[in-house]
Design a protein around this motif. Structure first.
Motif, PDB file in Angstrom:
ATOM      1  N   PHE A   1       0.870  -1.178   0.000  1.00  0.00           N
ATOM      2  CA  PHE A   1       0.000   0.000   0.000  1.00  0.00           C
ATOM      3  C   PHE A   1       0.910   1.233   0.000  1.00  0.00           C
ATOM      4  CE2 PHE A   1      -3.544  -2.336   2.592  1.00  0.00           C
ATOM      5  CZ  PHE A   1      -3.717  -3.205   1.530  1.00  0.00           C
ATOM      6  N   THR A   2       0.795   2.050  -1.007  1.00  0.00           N
ATOM      7  CA  THR A   2       1.657   3.221  -1.110  1.00  0.00           C
ATOM      8  C   THR A   2       0.826   4.484  -1.224  1.00  0.00           C
ATOM      9  OG1 THR A   2       3.400   4.273  -2.434  1.00  0.00           O
ATOM     10  CG2 THR A   2       1.841   2.870  -3.613  1.00  0.00           C
ATOM     11  N   GLY A   3       1.245   5.524  -0.545  1.00  0.00           N
ATOM     12  CA  GLY A   3       0.524   6.792  -0.558  1.00  0.00           C
ATOM     13  C   GLY A   3       0.963   7.679   0.592  1.00  0.00           C
ATOM     14  N   GLU A   4       0.551   8.929   0.522  1.00  0.00           N
ATOM     15  CA  GLU A   4       0.912   9.885   1.560  1.00  0.00           C
ATOM     16  C   GLU A   4       0.339   9.465   2.911  1.00  0.00           C
ATOM     17  OE1 GLU A   4       2.833  12.499   1.372  1.00  0.00           O
ATOM     18  OE2 GLU A   4       3.236  12.325  -0.777  1.00  0.00           O
ATOM     19  N   SER A   5       0.957   9.982   3.959  1.00  0.00           N
ATOM     20  CA  SER A   5       0.471   9.696   5.301  1.00  0.00           C
ATOM     21  C   SER A   5      -0.959  10.182   5.463  1.00  0.00           C
ATOM     22  CB  SER A   5       1.379  10.387   6.328  1.00  0.00           C
ATOM     23  OG  SER A   5       0.901  10.184   7.635  1.00  0.00           O
ATOM     24  N   GLY A   6      -1.799   9.326   6.100  1.00  0.00           N
ATOM     25  CA  GLY A   6      -3.183   9.714   6.353  1.00  0.00           C
ATOM     26  C   GLY A   6      -4.156   9.377   5.252  1.00  0.00           C
ATOM     27  N   THR A   7      -3.704   8.639   4.220  1.00  0.00           N
ATOM     28  CA  THR A   7      -4.596   8.335   3.098  1.00  0.00           C
ATOM     29  C   THR A   7      -5.401   7.054   3.292  1.00  0.00           C
ATOM     30  OG1 THR A   7      -2.677   7.355   1.966  1.00  0.00           O
ATOM     31  CG2 THR A   7      -3.281   9.623   1.384  1.00  0.00           C
ATOM     32  N   GLY A   8      -5.275   6.389   4.443  1.00  0.00           N
ATOM     33  CA  GLY A   8      -6.147   5.255   4.741  1.00  0.00           C
ATOM     34  C   GLY A   8      -5.494   3.895   4.598  1.00  0.00           C
ATOM     35  N   LYS A   9      -4.190   3.842   4.523  1.00  0.00           N
ATOM     36  CA  LYS A   9      -3.516   2.552   4.334  1.00  0.00           C
ATOM     37  C   LYS A   9      -3.727   1.632   5.534  1.00  0.00           C
ATOM     38  CE  LYS A   9       0.529   4.504   3.654  1.00  0.00           C
ATOM     39  NZ  LYS A   9       0.142   5.923   3.749  1.00  0.00           N
ATOM     40  N   THR A  10      -3.572   2.175   6.737  1.00  0.00           N
ATOM     41  CA  THR A  10      -3.752   1.362   7.945  1.00  0.00           C
ATOM     42  C   THR A  10      -5.202   0.922   8.103  1.00  0.00           C
ATOM     43  OG1 THR A  10      -1.935   2.532   9.035  1.00  0.00           O
ATOM     44  CG2 THR A  10      -3.463   1.335  10.445  1.00  0.00           C
ATOM     45  N   LEU A  11      -6.131   1.836   7.812  1.00  0.00           N
ATOM     46  CA  LEU A  11      -7.551   1.484   7.893  1.00  0.00           C
ATOM     47  C   LEU A  11      -7.892   0.386   6.894  1.00  0.00           C
ATOM     48  CD1 LEU A  11     -10.363   2.044   9.081  1.00  0.00           C
ATOM     49  CD2 LEU A  11     -10.681   3.760   7.273  1.00  0.00           C
TER      50      LEU A  11
END
Length: 625
Positions: A415-425
């Motif tokens: 999962f790649t993307g800026e911090s806070g974009t929902g990867k952990t969720l």
């Protein structure tokens, strides 16, 4: 004959008769308890054979040890005397008088040699022959010449020879572990049991990342052989004579890392079979005959059989076997947990004790569908990952040989993307939908300054996840799987060698790994090729931000639809930052016990933007008014 005499000829009584030839006059009272008739002219062998036709239980045990370890008749009689000296204080006192002027209670090697007519070779045999080598006897530690040192029976052997079993410090009984194995595994167990009996000192290596399953296999194999499983330390092993009398099957537990070797000590369990229990890493060097049994994940049909053995109806067993890819040990823990858990997913979450030492279990939660705000493309990609996990075991069925030859059921997604974009969720969302426990990997805890320790920690982590069917969540995984560097010194070479190992291990991984990063460019290109899926988590657009505001605010607020439209349109914030703003506003509202209002959001937004180092936008006065 004294009051303590035995009613039948005994080994100790026979030995006393030989000692009488050396006795002073008068003979100390109580020395001989079997003195009737002259000594048999055929010598020790014939007299011992006569006793062996109707031996006492204690003599029967000593005779069994002589047969097993091949020591001579003088050693046998010395052991019988040593037992009586240690257990009969009156006899020990008389022996001390008998051996005056040395006055020792233990039978001296020199007196035994004289009584049995032994030469110097016989003396050495008494002091270092089979009886001593097997641990039945010890040579005393007196500061004296060899002939004036005593032969002593250790306390553990006194208890074993006397038929009084007790717990010993060198051997810990292995408690039974309730694990049900698949029929094929039980057949392997029977074959290995037969093989262990086919020669002296054979070694079975049980290699399994699930320690409970490995020990259960060893325990059930011992039960099949009608032996007592005991865990011993190779550095301080149990006496071979003790193992023989107790019908004990020794088990040695070894913890090895990647590339580590462990040499099996030749002197350990030389006369008895032995089981070594270890993980999947490292190598056992053993000069004796050795076979390896490796447990782990079962195929779908085997899992179905095991679930049925735990009492589950056929239809439910099929469902559980198809959904959860586990070994016999993990199924056992799940089945025991499901006795008190209505939800199988909750029970499965309690089957990963080894993982609890290496990673942090994320709190399980039922995440509703609308809690995950994602673009249609991203949601489709997440569902593809979900289906890949559900179908992983049979995905290669009926496909071509070029694919099936190297196919592994593991799933690795980035999962790649800026911090806070929902990867952990998204990782938690997948975990909830699949009903599998999610473990966040602590990269700092895995990494070590010691050479080889990082690889060892990661390998143990991956092996534990494979056997328990848990999802591993590597947050900011580029710290561990980053690009290789140009080699300029030994540190670079070690770092690159570590990366090479990690790349190979993650490719061979047969579990589920979700990794996150803020930028895929930080990963080694070879690692990217080993991934099954790469999902881009974009910053939300205005429409997505509106959904995020509504999803986080809920119903307990006084904002209008127009207010939320302004927030979504003018504030370029990711979902993680919106979450922080709403929590900050909720604190202010809860203090005054009211719903969230504009002023609460105004203050919380200002705090979050200041934290991000961003200027206050001009929409604030409008929103505040």
């Amino acid at each position: 004959m004294n009051a303590r005499a035995e009613t039948r000829p005994s080994l100790a009584g026979l030995a006393e008769r030989y000692l009488l030839a050396l006795a002073p006059s008068p003979v100390p009272a109580g020395i001989a308890n079997d003195t009737s008739g002259p000594l048999d002219p055929t010598g020790l062998g014939g007299q011992i054979a006569a006793i062996a036709r109707n031996p006492s239980q204690r003599d029967s045990r000593l005779l069994a040890l002589q047969s097993a370890f091949g020591f001579g008749d003088p050693e046998l009689l010395a052991a019988a005397l040593a037992y009586r000296v240690e257990t009969d204080p009156y006899f020990a006192h008389q022996i001390a008088r008998f051996q005056e002027p040395l006055g020792k209670g233990h039978i001296l090697i020199g007196f035994l040699a004289s009584a049995f007519g032994l030469d110097d070779a016989g003396i050495l045999e008494l002091a270092g022959g089979g009886a001593v080598a097997s641990g039945l006897l010890d040579v005393g530690t007196e500061d004296a010449v060899l002939c004036e040192r005593g032969l002593v029976m250790p306390q553990a052997m006194l208890a074993a020879v006397g038929g009084h079993p007790r717990k010993e410090s060198f051997a810990n009984p292995l408690d039974p572990l309730s694990v049900k194995f698949a029929p094929a595994q039980r057949d392997q167990m029977a074959d290995l049991s037969t093989w262990l009996s086919g020669g002296t000192g054979r070694v079975l290596h049980v290699a399994n990342a699930d320690r409970e399953e490995a020990l259960a296999f060893a325990h059930q194999l011992a039960a099949r052989r009608q032996e007592e499983p005991v865990v011993i330390d190779s550095a301080a092993p149990a006496p071979p004579a003790w193992l023989h009398l107790r019908r004990a099957l020794p088990i040695i537990s070894v913890d090895l890392g990647v590339g580590e070797h462990w040499s099996f000590p030749q002197q350990v369990c030389a006369h008895t079979p032995c089981i070594i229990v270890s993980g999947l890493d490292g190598k056992i060097d053993c000069a004796r005959p050795i076979r390896t049994w490796q447990g782990g994940a079962l195929d779908c049909h085997e899992r179905e059989q095991v679930w049925q053995d735990w009492g589950y109806p056929a239809a439910e067993a099929v469902s559980l076997a198809n959904r959860y890819r586990q070994g016999a040990g993990a199924i056992a823990r799940a089945a025991r947990s499901m006795e008190s858990q209505a939800d199988p997913g909750c029970a499965i979450a309690h089957t990963t004790p080894a993982l609890d030492l290496l990673a942090q279990r994320c709190k399980s939660a039922d995440i509703p569908e609308d809690a995950l705000i994602a673009t249609p493309d991203l949601r489709d990609s997440l569902r593809q990952v979900e289906q890949r996990i559900l179908l992983r075991e049979r995905l290669s069925d009926n496909l071509g040989p070029a694919l099936t030859a190297r196919y592994r059921p593991g799933v690795r997604a980035l999962f790649t993307g800026e911090s806070g974009t929902g990867k952990t969720l998204a990782a938690s969302w997948l975990s909830a939908r699949l009903g599998l426990p999610l473990y966040r990997v602590d990269m700092a805890a895995l990494s070590s300054k010691w050479i080889g320790e990082t690889e060892k920690n990661l390998s143990q982590l991956l092996s534990a996840a494979e056997t328990s069917d848990a999802i591993l969540f590597f947050d900011e995984a580029d710290a561990l799987f980053g690009s290789r560097t140009d080699v300029s010194d030994s540190n670079d070479r070690h770092a690159n060698a570590q990366t090479n190992f990690l790349l190979q291990r993650i490719e061979d991984f047969e579990g589920i790994a979700l990794l996150t990063t803020n930028s895929r460019d930080r990963f080694d290109s070879a690692f990217v090729r080993r991934l099954d899926a790469i999902l881009e988590f974009p910053l939300p657009d205005a429409a997505a931000r509106r959904q995020l505001w509504l999803s986080h605010l809920g119903d307990h607020h006084s904002l209008t639809g127009a207010d939320i439209d302004i927030l979504a349109r003018e504030l370029d914030l990711a979902g993680g930052h919106i979450r922080n703003v709403v929590l900050g506003a909720a604190i202010r509202a809860r203090i005054e016990e009211r719903a969230i209002n504009r002023a609460d959001l105004f203050s919380a937004i200002a705090d979050e933007l200041e934290k991000l180092g961003r200027a206050t936008p001009e929409i604030f006065p409008t929103l505040e008014s």
